[in-house]
Design a protein around this motif. Structure first.
Motif, PDB file in Angstrom:
ATOM      1  N   GLY A 154       0.797  -1.227   0.000  1.00 45.40           N
ATOM      2  CA  GLY A 154       0.000   0.000   0.000  1.00 45.40           C
ATOM      3  C   GLY A 154       0.831   1.279   0.000  1.00 45.40           C
ATOM      4  O   GLY A 154       2.013   1.308  -0.355  1.00 45.40           O
ATOM      5  N   GLU A 155       0.167   2.326   0.450  1.00 44.01           N
ATOM      6  CA  GLU A 155       0.777   3.649   0.517  1.00 44.01           C
ATOM      7  C   GLU A 155       2.010   3.607   1.416  1.00 44.01           C
ATOM      8  O   GLU A 155       2.023   2.943   2.448  1.00 44.01           O
ATOM      9  N   GLY A 156       3.044   4.296   1.018  1.00 42.82           N
ATOM     10  CA  GLY A 156       4.283   4.307   1.769  1.00 42.82           C
ATOM     11  C   GLY A 156       5.207   3.149   1.430  1.00 42.82           C
ATOM     12  O   GLY A 156       6.310   3.050   1.960  1.00 42.82           O
ATOM     13  N   ASN A 157       4.771   2.264   0.547  1.00 44.92           N
ATOM     14  CA  ASN A 157       5.580   1.130   0.128  1.00 44.92           C
ATOM     15  C   ASN A 157       6.830   1.634  -0.591  1.00 44.92           C
ATOM     16  O   ASN A 157       6.752   2.457  -1.485  1.00 44.92           O
ATOM     17  N   TYR A 158       7.956   1.138  -0.201  1.00 48.52           N
ATOM     18  CA  TYR A 158       9.199   1.545  -0.850  1.00 48.52           C
ATOM     19  C   TYR A 158       9.965   0.376  -1.463  1.00 48.52           C
ATOM     20  O   TYR A 158      10.981   0.583  -2.110  1.00 48.52           O
ATOM     21  N   ARG A 159       9.469  -0.852  -1.260  1.00 45.69           N
ATOM     22  CA  ARG A 159      10.256  -1.966  -1.792  1.00 45.69           C
ATOM     23  C   ARG A 159       9.452  -3.158  -2.269  1.00 45.69           C
ATOM     24  O   ARG A 159       9.996  -4.035  -2.931  1.00 45.69           O
ATOM     25  N   ASP A 160       8.186  -3.280  -1.937  1.00 40.28           N
ATOM     26  CA  ASP A 160       7.418  -4.469  -2.282  1.00 40.28           C
ATOM     27  C   ASP A 160       6.593  -4.259  -3.537  1.00 40.28           C
ATOM     28  O   ASP A 160       5.918  -3.238  -3.682  1.00 40.28           O
ATOM     29  N   ALA A 161       6.654  -5.238  -4.449  1.00 42.32           N
ATOM     30  CA  ALA A 161       5.878  -5.193  -5.687  1.00 42.32           C
ATOM     31  C   ALA A 161       5.000  -6.436  -5.753  1.00 42.32           C
ATOM     32  O   ALA A 161       5.368  -7.502  -5.262  1.00 42.32           O
ATOM     33  N   LEU A 162       3.844  -6.286  -6.399  1.00 44.03           N
ATOM     34  CA  LEU A 162       2.873  -7.361  -6.495  1.00 44.03           C
ATOM     35  C   LEU A 162       2.507  -7.605  -7.949  1.00 44.03           C
ATOM     36  O   LEU A 162       2.196  -6.665  -8.676  1.00 44.03           O
ATOM     37  N   TYR A 163       2.559  -8.854  -8.371  1.00 42.98           N
ATOM     38  CA  TYR A 163       2.098  -9.268  -9.694  1.00 42.98           C
ATOM     39  C   TYR A 163       1.058 -10.345  -9.456  1.00 42.98           C
ATOM     40  O   TYR A 163       1.392 -11.452  -9.034  1.00 42.98           O
ATOM     41  N   LEU A 164      -0.201 -10.026  -9.699  1.00 40.67           N
ATOM     42  CA  LEU A 164      -1.262 -11.015  -9.550  1.00 40.67           C
ATOM     43  C   LEU A 164      -1.485 -11.692 -10.886  1.00 40.67           C
ATOM     44  O   LEU A 164      -1.896 -11.045 -11.854  1.00 40.67           O
ATOM     45  N   GLY A 165      -1.198 -12.969 -10.951  1.00 46.69           N
ATOM     46  CA  GLY A 165      -1.341 -13.727 -12.184  1.00 46.69           C
ATOM     47  C   GLY A 165      -0.545 -15.007 -12.103  1.00 46.69           C
ATOM     48  O   GLY A 165      -0.049 -15.391 -11.040  1.00 46.69           O
ATOM     49  N   ASP A 166      -0.424 -15.683 -13.231  1.00 43.77           N
ATOM     50  CA  ASP A 166       0.307 -16.945 -13.302  1.00 43.77           C
ATOM     51  C   ASP A 166       1.815 -16.715 -13.267  1.00 43.77           C
ATOM     52  O   ASP A 166       2.328 -15.781 -13.893  1.00 43.77           O
ATOM     53  N   CYS A 167       2.517 -17.597 -12.585  1.00 44.66           N
ATOM     54  CA  CYS A 167       3.976 -17.501 -12.491  1.00 44.66           C
ATOM     55  C   CYS A 167       4.622 -17.600 -13.868  1.00 44.66           C
ATOM     56  O   CYS A 167       5.560 -16.855 -14.165  1.00 44.66           O
ATOM     57  N   ASP A 168       4.146 -18.526 -14.712  1.00 45.49           N
ATOM     58  CA  ASP A 168       4.718 -18.683 -16.054  1.00 45.49           C
ATOM     59  C   ASP A 168       4.622 -17.378 -16.839  1.00 45.49           C
ATOM     60  O   ASP A 168       5.576 -16.975 -17.520  1.00 45.49           O
TER      61      ASP A 168
END
Length: 141
Positions: free
Chosen positions: A70-84
């Protein structure tokens, strides 16, 4: 592991519920400056939203929780989907598509299938721009 995590430049967590220990705690083994990417079909391993609980954990020398997208995030990224799909897009973005295809085809030959395995059978052009991985805003259905 004790030697590897302090040297880690990027932690990529893929396809997990982050519910089983000790694996679930590995996301805390990298430094606070190390970028972390979660590639998964659903959001998991998120930090507690309770500021008091996070402060108590910090004061007690414990982990403050998991990912903070969320807000204030400085290092975490999210990819929602298939790993491939995520691996394919990342390799496309980095110019590693040929190497990925070679590895997948070699693995398929070693397994006797002669067919492309996993992401190798998919189109080599990404459906979304992999730049969004760096911003933490990528979400796929």
């Amino acid at each position: 592991m004790q030697e590897d995590f302090p040297k880690c430049d990027l932690l990529i967590v893929m396809g997990t519920s982050l519910a089983v220990q000790p694996f679930a705690s590995l996301i805390h083994q990298v430094s606070d400056e190390t970028p972390r990417v979660l590639v998964n079909r659903e959001r998991v391993g998120e930090a507690s939203g309770d500021p008091e609980a996070r402060l108590r954990a910090l004061l007690e020398g414990r982990s403050t929780g998991g990912f903070a997208f969320g807000e204030g995030n400085y290092r975490d990224a999210l990819y929602l989907g298939d790993c491939d799909d995520a691996v394919r897009q990342l390799c496309d973005h980095l110019g590693w598509t040929a190497e990925l295809d070679d590895l997948l085809h070699s693995a398929a030959r070693a397994n006797g299938s002669g067919e492309g395995a996993g992401a190798a059978s998919r189109s080599s052009s990404p459906t979304e721009d992999a730049d969004s991985l760096a911003t933490g805003s990528k979400e796929c259905s």
